[in-house]
Design a protein around this motif. Structure first.
Motif, mmCIF file in Angstrom:
data_model
loop_
_atom_site.group_PDB
_atom_site.id
_atom_site.type_symbol
_atom_site.label_atom_id
_atom_site.label_comp_id
_atom_site.label_asym_id
_atom_site.label_seq_id
_atom_site.Cartn_x
_atom_site.Cartn_y
_atom_site.Cartn_z
ATOM 1 N N PHE A 168 0.812 -1.211 0.000
ATOM 2 C CA PHE A 168 0.000 0.000 0.000
ATOM 3 C C PHE A 168 0.854 1.274 0.000
ATOM 4 C CE2 PHE A 168 -2.743 3.163 2.141
ATOM 5 C CZ PHE A 168 -3.887 3.068 1.365
ATOM 6 N N ASN A 169 1.918 1.289 0.790
ATOM 7 C CA ASN A 169 2.798 2.438 0.904
ATOM 8 C C ASN A 169 3.843 2.393 -0.205
ATOM 9 O OD1 ASN A 169 4.476 4.526 1.628
ATOM 10 N ND2 ASN A 169 5.010 3.715 3.648
ATOM 11 N N ALA A 170 3.743 3.301 -1.166
ATOM 12 C CA ALA A 170 4.662 3.291 -2.295
ATOM 13 C C ALA A 170 6.066 3.730 -1.923
ATOM 14 C CB ALA A 170 4.117 4.185 -3.411
ATOM 15 N N MET A 171 6.264 4.240 -0.709
ATOM 16 C CA MET A 171 7.610 4.570 -0.254
ATOM 17 C C MET A 171 8.421 3.304 -0.001
ATOM 18 S SD MET A 171 8.737 7.190 2.827
ATOM 19 C CE MET A 171 7.745 8.561 2.218
ATOM 20 N N ILE A 172 7.739 2.181 0.149
ATOM 21 C CA ILE A 172 8.405 0.896 0.376
ATOM 22 C C ILE A 172 8.740 0.270 -0.974
ATOM 23 C CG2 ILE A 172 8.211 -1.370 1.446
ATOM 24 C CD1 ILE A 172 8.117 1.025 3.418
ATOM 25 N N ASP A 173 10.015 -0.017 -1.203
ATOM 26 C CA ASP A 173 10.477 -0.524 -2.500
ATOM 27 C C ASP A 173 11.421 -1.696 -2.257
ATOM 28 O OD1 ASP A 173 10.827 -0.643 -5.257
ATOM 29 O OD2 ASP A 173 12.475 0.811 -5.253
ATOM 30 N N ARG A 174 10.844 -2.886 -2.071
ATOM 31 C CA ARG A 174 11.640 -4.059 -1.721
ATOM 32 C C ARG A 174 11.503 -5.142 -2.793
ATOM 33 N NH1 ARG A 174 9.657 -3.499 4.452
ATOM 34 N NH2 ARG A 174 10.932 -1.671 4.931
ATOM 35 N N TYR A 175 12.520 -5.997 -2.839
ATOM 36 C CA TYR A 175 12.640 -6.985 -3.916
ATOM 37 C C TYR A 175 12.760 -8.397 -3.332
ATOM 38 C CZ TYR A 175 13.432 -3.047 -7.058
ATOM 39 O OH TYR A 175 13.286 -1.886 -7.787
ATOM 40 N N PRO A 176 11.636 -9.056 -3.102
ATOM 41 C CA PRO A 176 11.704 -10.435 -2.592
ATOM 42 C C PRO A 176 12.228 -11.400 -3.652
ATOM 43 C CG PRO A 176 9.438 -9.853 -3.139
ATOM 44 C CD PRO A 176 10.244 -8.603 -3.311
ATOM 45 N N ALA A 177 12.779 -12.512 -3.197
ATOM 46 C CA ALA A 177 13.225 -13.552 -4.123
ATOM 47 C C ALA A 177 12.043 -14.268 -4.760
ATOM 48 C CB ALA A 177 14.115 -14.550 -3.395
ATOM 49 N N ALA A 178 10.919 -14.326 -4.043
ATOM 50 C CA ALA A 178 9.729 -14.985 -4.576
ATOM 51 C C ALA A 178 8.510 -14.535 -3.779
ATOM 52 C CB ALA A 178 9.866 -16.510 -4.500
ATOM 53 N N VAL A 179 7.357 -14.558 -4.444
ATOM 54 C CA VAL A 179 6.068 -14.297 -3.805
ATOM 55 C C VAL A 179 5.204 -15.524 -4.046
ATOM 56 C CG1 VAL A 179 4.027 -12.819 -3.688
ATOM 57 C CG2 VAL A 179 6.268 -11.818 -4.239
ATOM 58 N N ALA A 180 4.775 -16.173 -2.966
ATOM 59 C CA ALA A 180 3.936 -17.370 -3.058
ATOM 60 C C ALA A 180 2.518 -17.016 -2.631
ATOM 61 C CB ALA A 180 4.492 -18.480 -2.172
ATOM 62 N N TYR A 181 1.547 -17.380 -3.466
ATOM 63 C CA TYR A 181 0.146 -17.074 -3.203
ATOM 64 C C TYR A 181 -0.555 -18.314 -2.663
ATOM 65 C CZ TYR A 181 0.925 -12.779 -5.820
ATOM 66 O OH TYR A 181 1.395 -11.550 -6.236
ATOM 67 N N GLY A 203 16.335 -21.397 5.625
ATOM 68 C CA GLY A 203 16.889 -20.184 6.219
ATOM 69 C C GLY A 203 16.468 -18.919 5.513
ATOM 70 N N ALA A 204 15.279 -18.926 4.954
ATOM 71 C CA ALA A 204 14.810 -17.783 4.171
ATOM 72 C C ALA A 204 14.094 -16.769 5.054
ATOM 73 C CB ALA A 204 13.868 -18.262 3.064
ATOM 74 N N LEU A 205 14.312 -15.511 4.778
ATOM 75 C CA LEU A 205 13.530 -14.458 5.409
ATOM 76 C C LEU A 205 12.095 -14.584 4.925
ATOM 77 C CD1 LEU A 205 13.900 -11.944 7.260
ATOM 78 C CD2 LEU A 205 14.181 -10.595 5.161
ATOM 79 N N LEU A 206 11.135 -14.483 5.853
ATOM 80 C CA LEU A 206 9.725 -14.697 5.514
ATOM 81 C C LEU A 206 8.906 -13.472 5.895
ATOM 82 C CD1 LEU A 206 7.397 -16.633 4.626
ATOM 83 C CD2 LEU A 206 7.253 -17.335 7.035
ATOM 84 N N VAL A 248 6.338 -7.224 2.984
ATOM 85 C CA VAL A 248 7.275 -7.528 1.901
ATOM 86 C C VAL A 248 8.686 -7.420 2.465
ATOM 87 C CG1 VAL A 248 7.452 -5.132 1.068
ATOM 88 C CG2 VAL A 248 7.786 -7.042 -0.545
ATOM 89 N N CYS A 249 9.640 -8.096 1.828
ATOM 90 C CA CYS A 249 11.024 -8.073 2.308
ATOM 91 C C CYS A 249 11.965 -8.170 1.123
ATOM 92 C CB CYS A 249 11.281 -9.225 3.277
ATOM 93 S SG CYS A 249 11.009 -10.866 2.563
ATOM 94 N N ASP A 250 13.200 -7.818 1.341
ATOM 95 C CA ASP A 250 14.235 -7.993 0.322
ATOM 96 C C ASP A 250 14.803 -9.406 0.399
ATOM 97 O OD1 ASP A 250 14.358 -5.478 -0.995
ATOM 98 O OD2 ASP A 250 15.404 -4.616 0.731
ATOM 99 N N ASP A 251 14.921 -10.057 -0.760
ATOM 100 C CA ASP A 251 15.644 -11.326 -0.929
ATOM 101 C C ASP A 251 14.993 -12.547 -0.297
ATOM 102 O OD1 ASP A 251 17.686 -9.927 -2.287
ATOM 103 O OD2 ASP A 251 18.607 -9.374 -0.368
ATOM 104 N N GLY A 252 13.889 -12.381 0.395
ATOM 105 C CA GLY A 252 13.253 -13.511 1.050
ATOM 106 C C GLY A 252 11.993 -13.964 0.323
ATOM 107 N N LEU A 253 11.146 -14.665 1.066
ATOM 108 C CA LEU A 253 9.887 -15.182 0.544
ATOM 109 C C LEU A 253 8.735 -14.369 1.113
ATOM 110 C CD1 LEU A 253 8.174 -17.384 -0.928
ATOM 111 C CD2 LEU A 253 8.245 -18.688 1.228
ATOM 112 N N VAL A 254 7.854 -13.897 0.246
ATOM 113 C CA VAL A 254 6.608 -13.259 0.667
ATOM 114 C C VAL A 254 5.490 -14.288 0.544
ATOM 115 C CG1 VAL A 254 4.880 -11.494 0.137
ATOM 116 C CG2 VAL A 254 7.320 -10.940 0.026
#
Length: 458
Positions: A33-46, A64-67, A81-87
């Motif tokens: 929702f907040n466009a100031m947040i700009d992170r790049y997860p390794a994957a997004v699982a629905y 050992g993945a950031l979740l 959302v997070c950088d480099d981890g799994l969303v």
């Protein structure tokens, strides 16, 4: 976690529901929702089921993945959302079942409040929640849940009956007053620290038509309005809620064009009683300081709940600061007016949400939400559609908060925190923090669930 073997097992569980950086649609998948947040997860699982959520949790732990767990994605600090981890995205867990006979509602962990409001309204019911319909049920509930019904029916967590939870080891449990009682206690305000909630069961209340809407006064009268309001809201009947806002009148109907963008002091009222009761209870506001605009009227509760959705749409820049407030002294009021005069954008605002009435009669240790003795949860938000204004809105918000923080009760409503450090998290839970840390150690000793206002296992 980026090894082909690791990703292959995740892909097998989410064959057409795993988004990776190289795929079309990835940039949309990582947005919150907040466009100031700009992170790049390794994957997004629905996830489409609780079993999906359990698999994702176990996979993250094993590799050992950031979740990060995302419901509605509304959190100001971007904790979905997070950088480099799994969303782990729960948006497909959107089932809602209303039982009007027992006045209970089962809600999927990926639901938005506007969908819950619509479903319960069909039976003349409502669950206490926030003030923006596009907010996710999960994030708002786990942090406490302050809104239009708080003074009459308590916080959202005060109306939580049961939760289905995926724990850090992938086990699925049901938490209630009679089962996993410590976990149930921690969920009611402790944030996303203890597991992934895939289903909530709430108590609903008879709410349909409310007498609601804003009153506005010119900003020049804000000091007088705030001095009147600080006394009134402490003695107002529980049926009447009113949050105070220092804001600019939005450029929308029904407000006259000549008033658009005008700096004002506003109170947004919600009365859940009869029209006659509302007229009587609001008479002091109308007589003490007759408002410039009086838009209070009968409306469906769903209309009130969605009133801000068109103004605060996804994709704006947001910066937040917050505190609990017990008293509103003259010095604090003068500082509020000073900073309101410098509001940088039309969306930027300050709100004081009452947490007294029914919400204030719950014991400080009955849930993790410890500031039951506060009168308000204050939030200051700098908001703009323009990324170039991010430094402007952030600096205004920080300066405002720094001036007002000495007049606060100390901590803040955790749903209003940005990334402000472990001390602010501890302050916001007061004497409940040690118990939360102990529950965390029992249910998540490895701190897998740490993309949140984190409680360290202790």
């Amino acid at each position: 976690m980026n090894s082909p073997q690791a990703l292959a097992s995740l892909q097998a569980q989410f064959p057409d529901r795993l988004m990776r950086p190289e795929q079309a649609g990835y940039d949309d998948a990582r947005k919150v929702f907040n466009a100031m947040i700009d992170r790049y997860p390794a994957a997004v699982a629905y996830a489409r089921s609780t079993d999906d959520a359990s698999f994702a949790v176990r996979w993250a732990a094993d590799h050992g993945a950031l979740l990060a767990v995302r419901g509605g994605g509304h959190n100001g600090g971007g904790l979905g959302v997070c950088d480099d981890g799994l969303v782990l995205d729960l948006s497909a867990l959107d089932q809602i079942h209303v039982d009007p006979a027992t006045r209970t509602v089962r809600v999927g962990g990926g639901c938005l409040w506007r969908d819950v409001d619509a479903a319960t309204a069909a039976d003349g019911l409502a669950v206490p929640s926030g003030i923006i319909g596009s907010t996710g049920v999960g994030g708002l509930t786990l942090g406490g849940g302050i809104g239009h019904l708080s003074r009459e029916y308590g916080l959202t967590v005060d109306n939580l009956i049961e939760a289905e939870v995926v724990l850090a080891d992938g086990r699925i449990v049901r938490a209630s007053a009679d089962s996993e009682a410590d976990l149930f206690w921690a969920l009611r305000g402790g944030g996303g620290n203890f597991g992934v909630v895939t289903q909530f069961t709430f108590r609903a209340h008879p709410v349909s038509t409310v007498i609601a809407g804003p009153m506005f006064w010119p900003l020049e009268q804000a000091g007088d309005v705030m001095r009147w309001y600080r006394n009134f809201i402490n003695t107002a009947p529980d049926e009447l809620n009113g949050f105070l806002a220092l804001m600019k009148i939005p450029p929308v109907e029904p407000y006259p064009a000549a008033l658009h963008g005008m700096s004002v002091c506003g109170i947004v009222w919600c009365h859940v009683g009869t029209a006659e009761q509302a007229a009587r209870d609001l008479a002091p506001a109308r007589s003490a300081l007759p408002p410039m605009v009086d838009a209070v009227q009968p409306m469906p509760f769903t209309a009130l709940q969605s009133a801000f959705d068109g103004l605060y749409t996804p994709g704006l820049q947001w910066y937040w600061r917050a505190d609990f407030v017990k008293t509103l002294g003259d010095e604090a009021i003068a500082l509020h007016v000073k900073h309101a005069q410098a509001q940088p954008t039309g969306h930027s605002t300050m709100h004081l949400y009452p947490v007294n009435g029914a919400a204030g009669r719950v014991g400080a240790g009955d849930t993790p939400f410890a500031y039951r003795d506060a009168t308000w949860a204050m939030v200051i938000v700098g908001v703009s559609p323009d990324p170039a204004e991010a430094p402007l809105i952030s600096s205004w918000c920080k300066a405002y908060w720094q001036d007002l923080h000495p007049h606060s009760a100390g901590g803040a409503y955790v749903n209003f925190l940005m990334d402000e450090g472990a001390g602010r998290v501890a302050d916001s839970y007061r004497g409940n923090y040690a118990r939360l840390a102990a529950v965390k150690k029992r249910y998540d000793p490895g701190n897998l669930f740490r993309v949140n206002q984190n409680i360290v296992p202790g």
